[in-house]
Write an enzyme that holds these catalytic residues in place. Structure first.
Site, short mmCIF file in Angstrom:
data_model
loop_
_atom_site.label_atom_id
_atom_site.label_comp_id
_atom_site.label_asym_id
_atom_site.label_seq_id
_atom_site.Cartn_x
_atom_site.Cartn_y
_atom_site.Cartn_z
N ASP A 36 0.82 -1.21 0.00
CA ASP A 36 0.00 0.00 0.00
C ASP A 36 0.85 1.26 0.00
O ASP A 36 2.03 1.24 0.37
CB ASP A 36 -0.88 0.04 1.26
N HIS B 247 3.80 -2.33 3.06
CA HIS B 247 3.84 -0.98 2.49
C HIS B 247 5.18 -0.79 1.76
O HIS B 247 6.24 -0.97 2.38
CB HIS B 247 3.69 0.08 3.58
#
Length: 309
Positions: A42, A200
């Site tokens: 993400d 991430h």
């Protein structure tokens, strides 16, 4: 009698349509096949770590899914390096999905319908300009959403709300992403379990150590790395069947674009569903199933009544 029969037929058609819409946009927090393991990333791209993550994935021959933003760490619309990173993700066989344009600090639950529409539509247009692809998968920032949010997202052509069942917590200071992976894997069995792992690509620990440690271990445990479309058996894109056209070539990166940044100052007070609250996820899924079952029952009654006319 003919008028009543005609009315009943129209009612059946309308209810069938409602049932189809209700069954469309669903939550997913694991793969449909035991042993599958989907790495997801993400908040990127970022000029610090996204390329490093891609380098590791290429070295290990692993395909992953990137839930990108348009204006979070980089201003993708006006940054050729950011555009090149997204294009590279596609060219190297990874999947691109939506994580909103600006990644609102408080998530999407306080946005108006129009604000959420802007957040998603502007990003999808941007991704299409860069890659020629229109994402069909969405992940809400913070993993939080309302039922109203889901209706808006579905209306924009999205088919899946992608959550997770393994959280690396790579963003949390003082946490250990590798230990977090083991805390899930130690209790799992690849013959029964599957994973959608949250990471991430803007975090140093993920780019420089955790991936390099965990990918070989996950393989040795017997898991098979997949992209989210393979994980779910659904196309990742609205305009291309990703299951048949992995790494589809799109348009060359655009150098500059004048994209309006959504205004996210107004909000609403809808009930929020939080992704890592598994009881909420289960309840939401069960409620959706019950709703569809009720509609099915009504349709069956109407069809039965038709037999009498």
């Amino acid at each position: 009698m003919f008028t009543l029969k005609k009315y009943l037929l129209l009612s059946v058609a309308a209810l069938a349509s409602i049932q189809s819409v209700s069954a469309g946009y669903k939550n997913y927090d694991k793969c449909i096949k035991p042993g599958d393991f989907a790495l997801t990333f993400d908040d990127g791209p970022t000029n610090e770590y996204t390329a490093m993550v891609l380098d590791v994935l290429k070295k290990e021959n692993v395909k992953a899914t990137f839930f990108v933003n348009g204006k979070n760490c980089m201003d993708v619309a006006n940054d050729s390096e950011a555009q090149a990173l997204i294009k590279r993700e596609v060219d190297e066989g990874h999947i691109i999905a939506s994580h909103t344009y600006t990644h609102p600090e408080d998530g999407i639950t306080k946005l108006t319908d129009q604000q959420l529409t802007d957040e998603i539509s502007i990003l999808n247009e941007l991704i299409y300009d860069i890659t020629g692809l229109k994402p069909a998968f969405f992940r809400p920032p913070k993993g939080e959403y309302t039922e109203e949010n889901k209706h808006v997202i579905e209306s924009l052509g999205f088919t899946a709300n992608i959550l997770w069942n393994l959280d690396s917590n790579d963003w949390r200071k003082g946490d250990n992403a590798t230990a977090n992976y083991f805390s899930y894997l130690d209790k799992a069995d690849p013959s029964k379990d599957s994973f959608i792992a949250l990471n991430h690509d803007i975090q140093k620990v993920t780019a420089t150590s955790n991936l390099q440690i965990m990918i070989p271990i996950i393989r040795d445990l017997g898991y098979n790395f997949v992209t989210i479309d393979e994980c779910l058996g659904m196309s990742a894109y609205q305009n291309v069947n990703s299951l048949e056209n992995k790494g589809a070539n799109g348009a060359a990166p655009t150098q500059t674009m004048d994209k309006a940044v959504p205004n996210v100052t107004e909000g609403n007070n809808s009930t929020i569903v939080i992704a890592d609250n598994k009881s909420n996820l289960t309840k939401s899924s069960a409620d959706s199933t019950r709703t569809i079952s009720y509609v099915s029952a009504v349709i069956l009654v109407f069809i039965t009544l038709l037999n009498f006319f």
